[in-house]
Design a protein around this motif. Structure first.
Motif, PDB file in Angstrom:
ATOM      1  N   SER A 231      27.401  18.883  -7.361  1.00  0.00           N
ATOM      2  CA  SER A 231      26.430  17.937  -6.787  1.00  0.00           C
ATOM      3  C   SER A 231      25.636  17.274  -7.897  1.00  0.00           C
ATOM      4  CB  SER A 231      25.443  18.664  -5.880  1.00  0.00           C
ATOM      5  OG  SER A 231      26.098  19.114  -4.749  1.00  0.00           O
ATOM      6  N   GLU A 232      25.074  16.136  -7.573  1.00  0.00           N
ATOM      7  CA  GLU A 232      24.316  15.336  -8.546  1.00  0.00           C
ATOM      8  C   GLU A 232      23.122  16.139  -9.070  1.00  0.00           C
ATOM      9  OE1 GLU A 232      21.121  11.867  -8.483  1.00  0.00           O
ATOM     10  OE2 GLU A 232      22.233  12.315  -6.625  1.00  0.00           O
ATOM     11  N   GLY A 233      22.977  16.144 -10.396  1.00  0.00           N
ATOM     12  CA  GLY A 233      21.784  16.745 -10.985  1.00  0.00           C
ATOM     13  C   GLY A 233      21.882  18.247 -11.214  1.00  0.00           C
ATOM     14  N   VAL A 234      22.968  18.887 -10.750  1.00  0.00           N
ATOM     15  CA  VAL A 234      23.092  20.339 -10.964  1.00  0.00           C
ATOM     16  C   VAL A 234      23.559  20.582 -12.395  1.00  0.00           C
ATOM     17  CG1 VAL A 234      24.243  22.453 -10.231  1.00  0.00           C
ATOM     18  CG2 VAL A 234      23.666  20.702  -8.537  1.00  0.00           C
ATOM     19  N   PRO A 235      22.768  21.260 -13.248  1.00  0.00           N
ATOM     20  CA  PRO A 235      23.201  21.495 -14.631  1.00  0.00           C
ATOM     21  C   PRO A 235      24.441  22.388 -14.661  1.00  0.00           C
ATOM     22  CG  PRO A 235      21.055  22.529 -14.205  1.00  0.00           C
ATOM     23  CD  PRO A 235      21.486  21.898 -12.936  1.00  0.00           C
ATOM     24  N   GLU A 236      25.276  22.211 -15.671  1.00  0.00           N
ATOM     25  CA  GLU A 236      26.505  23.030 -15.695  1.00  0.00           C
ATOM     26  C   GLU A 236      26.111  24.501 -15.952  1.00  0.00           C
ATOM     27  OE1 GLU A 236      26.199  20.942 -18.617  1.00  0.00           O
ATOM     28  OE2 GLU A 236      26.889  22.228 -20.284  1.00  0.00           O
ATOM     29  N   ASN A 237      26.996  25.384 -15.488  1.00  0.00           N
ATOM     30  CA  ASN A 237      26.749  26.833 -15.603  1.00  0.00           C
ATOM     31  C   ASN A 237      25.470  27.278 -14.900  1.00  0.00           C
ATOM     32  OD1 ASN A 237      29.012  26.890 -17.262  1.00  0.00           O
ATOM     33  ND2 ASN A 237      27.756  26.545 -19.111  1.00  0.00           N
ATOM     34  N   TYR A 238      25.058  26.523 -13.858  1.00  0.00           N
ATOM     35  CA  TYR A 238      23.818  26.914 -13.165  1.00  0.00           C
ATOM     36  C   TYR A 238      23.992  28.278 -12.503  1.00  0.00           C
ATOM     37  CZ  TYR A 238      19.787  27.052 -10.129  1.00  0.00           C
ATOM     38  OH  TYR A 238      18.630  27.455  -9.524  1.00  0.00           O
ATOM     39  N   ARG A 239      25.206  28.568 -12.007  1.00  0.00           N
ATOM     40  CA  ARG A 239      25.447  29.863 -11.338  1.00  0.00           C
ATOM     41  C   ARG A 239      25.210  31.024 -12.304  1.00  0.00           C
ATOM     42  NH1 ARG A 239      30.648  29.453  -7.266  1.00  0.00           N
ATOM     43  NH2 ARG A 239      29.699  27.926  -5.874  1.00  0.00           N
ATOM     44  N   GLN A 240      25.833  30.912 -13.487  1.00  0.00           N
ATOM     45  CA  GLN A 240      25.666  31.981 -14.485  1.00  0.00           C
ATOM     46  C   GLN A 240      24.185  32.133 -14.817  1.00  0.00           C
ATOM     47  OE1 GLN A 240      27.783  29.648 -14.409  1.00  0.00           O
ATOM     48  NE2 GLN A 240      29.831  30.535 -14.662  1.00  0.00           N
ATOM     49  N   TRP A 241      23.515  30.977 -14.971  1.00  0.00           N
ATOM     50  CA  TRP A 241      22.076  31.022 -15.311  1.00  0.00           C
ATOM     51  C   TRP A 241      21.300  31.734 -14.205  1.00  0.00           C
ATOM     52  CZ3 TRP A 241      17.551  29.278 -13.058  1.00  0.00           C
ATOM     53  CH2 TRP A 241      16.419  29.285 -13.878  1.00  0.00           C
ATOM     54  N   SER A 242      21.620  31.422 -12.932  1.00  0.00           N
ATOM     55  CA  SER A 242      20.873  32.049 -11.828  1.00  0.00           C
ATOM     56  C   SER A 242      21.170  33.548 -11.769  1.00  0.00           C
ATOM     57  CB  SER A 242      21.235  31.378 -10.493  1.00  0.00           C
ATOM     58  OG  SER A 242      22.558  31.676 -10.117  1.00  0.00           O
ATOM     59  N   ALA A 243      22.412  33.941 -12.128  1.00  0.00           N
ATOM     60  CA  ALA A 243      22.733  35.379 -12.145  1.00  0.00           C
ATOM     61  C   ALA A 243      21.946  36.092 -13.244  1.00  0.00           C
ATOM     62  CB  ALA A 243      24.232  35.572 -12.352  1.00  0.00           C
ATOM     63  N   THR A 244      21.815  35.444 -14.397  1.00  0.00           N
ATOM     64  CA  THR A 244      21.039  36.049 -15.500  1.00  0.00           C
ATOM     65  C   THR A 244      19.582  36.208 -15.089  1.00  0.00           C
ATOM     66  OG1 THR A 244      22.480  34.811 -16.969  1.00  0.00           O
ATOM     67  CG2 THR A 244      20.541  35.821 -17.969  1.00  0.00           C
ATOM     68  N   LEU A 245      19.016  35.154 -14.480  1.00  0.00           N
ATOM     69  CA  LEU A 245      17.614  35.233 -14.048  1.00  0.00           C
ATOM     70  C   LEU A 245      17.449  36.331 -12.998  1.00  0.00           C
ATOM     71  CD1 LEU A 245      14.776  34.066 -14.319  1.00  0.00           C
ATOM     72  CD2 LEU A 245      15.339  32.395 -12.531  1.00  0.00           C
ATOM     73  N   ALA A 246      18.421  36.454 -12.089  1.00  0.00           N
ATOM     74  CA  ALA A 246      18.349  37.496 -11.053  1.00  0.00           C
ATOM     75  C   ALA A 246      18.362  38.888 -11.695  1.00  0.00           C
ATOM     76  CB  ALA A 246      19.536  37.351 -10.102  1.00  0.00           C
ATOM     77  N   VAL A 247      19.162  39.077 -12.744  1.00  0.00           N
ATOM     78  CA  VAL A 247      19.191  40.377 -13.442  1.00  0.00           C
ATOM     79  C   VAL A 247      17.812  40.680 -14.029  1.00  0.00           C
ATOM     80  CG1 VAL A 247      20.111  41.568 -15.484  1.00  0.00           C
ATOM     81  CG2 VAL A 247      21.662  40.338 -13.955  1.00  0.00           C
ATOM     82  N   LEU A 248      17.204  39.684 -14.682  1.00  0.00           N
ATOM     83  CA  LEU A 248      15.885  39.900 -15.314  1.00  0.00           C
ATOM     84  C   LEU A 248      14.804  40.165 -14.262  1.00  0.00           C
ATOM     85  CD1 LEU A 248      15.979  37.013 -17.970  1.00  0.00           C
ATOM     86  CD2 LEU A 248      16.311  39.482 -18.351  1.00  0.00           C
ATOM     87  N   VAL A 249      14.810  39.374 -13.189  1.00  0.00           N
ATOM     88  CA  VAL A 249      13.761  39.508 -12.166  1.00  0.00           C
ATOM     89  C   VAL A 249      13.899  40.835 -11.415  1.00  0.00           C
ATOM     90  CG1 VAL A 249      12.867  38.526 -10.008  1.00  0.00           C
ATOM     91  CG2 VAL A 249      13.477  37.017 -11.895  1.00  0.00           C
TER      92      VAL A 249
END
Ligand code: HEM
Length: 382
Positions: A231-249
């Motif tokens: 989708s427009e505006g979604v940065p690449e590798n956003y899924r991996q980034w969200s998984a990393t943030l979920a691990v930290l949180v």
């Protein structure tokens, strides 16, 4: 003398209430816990999600900026869901737990009433933050941060005010003293607060620890199942980034829950240990959720769905043990499990029908929102 009679008057059944409950005990407990657990999901996303959103907006990287704009647009809907789900347990608190609930909220009346104006400011701040224009550069981002901070302060205050009232519900031993200290010629002024109670901070911190687990789960679930990759505006590798943030949180959530569990156990304070019996199982559930996010990060995104399901079950487990703790806490005053029931079947059936209808409408709304959030370019015709 006037004080003791005021307190005994306060905990007497209200003149308009006969000493019975309008629904079977199992029905009250089931819907009270279901309502509270449903309240916990959006509540966790705003309680811990807002500080994470603010930190990400301040960091202002490609992924963190996209995430902060996305979550800020979701929060007004989460608030609507959270408030409506919170009404369900509130209903059953009033119909069955009236002796302790009304006494505690009358003694702390001004704190309880303050929830309304604070909620109005917090809710409007969420809307202003959500519509602070993702394309209007530094101004939009600045406004989003400012109003997200204001919303976070307001909503955290409300969490503290609710814990203040609910922690006093299980402290009937303090009522006479509180009434004596906050009354004028026997008239209770409603200025008492229970914030010096050792359980106050522990309950709020535990709720924040659970909120971190829920917010972390939502970040990954949203990133994997609601954000459309191309989708427009979604940065690449956003899924991996969200998984990393979920691990930290979720790791921070586990740390907070471990701290509160150790603090409660080492205190040996009956009030603390009564509030959340068998809490160790909730901590175990939290660590299992964290491990699943580690696997999602390293092995396969399918673990995100497993973690989301396990987090919901952990919240359900917490809802049940908290209810056991609440019933045990008010037992010195009243044993709700043995209150005579004068069942009002007409109201009960009306409640169940409306509850199912309402849930149906909320599910339909959520599906529409998911459709829209997956394709922000599509005109949203809710
Ligand atoms: C204004 C709308 C809200 C309503 C109607 C509502 C309703 C409720 C109810 C009825 C409970 C107790 C459930 C029970 O004992 O079974 C509860 C618990 C709680 N709510 Fe909400 N709530 C609202 C907003 C919030 C907000 C904005 C927060 C902020 C974080 C929040 C945080 C909490 C917390 C922390 C608890 C647990 C309290 C404890 O166990 O000590 N609620 N809420």
């Amino acid at each position: 003398m006037a004080i003791t009679s005021a307190v005994s008057l306060l905990s007497l059944p209200f003149p308009f209430m006969v000493e019975s409950v309008p629904a079977p005990f199992w029905f009250v407990e089931f819907f009270k816990v279901v309502g509270f657990v449903l309240h916990l999901v959006p509540q966790g996303i705003w309680f811990a999600g807002l500080p994470i959103l603010i930190l990400c907006a301040l960091y202002n990287g490609k992924h963190s900026r996209y995430f902060s704009i996305r979550l800020s647009k979701q929060l007004p809907v989460m608030m609507a869901l959270g408030i409506n789900f919170g009404i369900v347990p509130l209903l059953f608190l009033q119909t069955t737990y009236y002796k302790s609930f009304y006494t505690a909220t009358v003694l702390t009346a001004w704190y309880w009433i303050a929830v309304i104006p604070i909620l109005l400011v917090g809710y409007y701040s969420l809307y202003i933050a959500a519509y602070s224009g993702s394309h209007s550069g530094i101004n939009g981002q600045g406004r989003r941060i400012l109003f997200s901070i204001l919303a976070a302060v307001c909503l955290t205050c409300i969490g503290a005010l609710i814990v203040n009232g609910l922690s006093l519900m299980v402290r009937s031993d303090l009522w006479t003293d509180f009434a004596a200290k906050t009354s004028f010629h026997g008239a209770v002024l409603g200025t008492a607060n229970n914030m010096s109670d050792p359980a106050f901070l522990m309950r709020l911190l535990t709720m924040f620890g659970l909120a971190l687990m829920t917010a972390g789960t939502w970040i990954a679930f949203d990133g994997h199942y609601l954000v459309r990759k191309n989708s427009e505006g979604v940065p690449e590798n956003y899924r991996q980034w969200s998984a990393t943030l979920a691990v930290l949180v979720t790791l921070s959530g586990c740390a907070v829950l471990t701290y509160t569990e150790c603090a409660v156990k080492s205190s040996g304070h009956a009030i603390l240990t009564t509030a959340y019996p068998y809490f160790g199982f909730v901590v175990l559930g939290a660590y299992a959720v964290f491990l699943l996010f580690l696997l999602a990060k390293t092995v396969s995104p399918v673990f995100v769905a497993a973690a989301a399901l396990l987090q919901f079950l952990t919240l359900a487990g917490f809802g049940i043990i908290r209810q056991i703790g609440q019933n045990n806490g008010i037992k010195p005053l009243v044993d709700v499990a043995n209150l005579p029931a004068a069942v009002q079947w007409d109201t009960l059936i009306a409640f169940v029908v409306l509850f199912l209808l309402g849930t149906g409408v909320i599910v339909w709304m959520t599906v529409q929102c998911i459709k829209c959030s997956r394709n922000p370019a599509q005109e949203c015709s809710l």
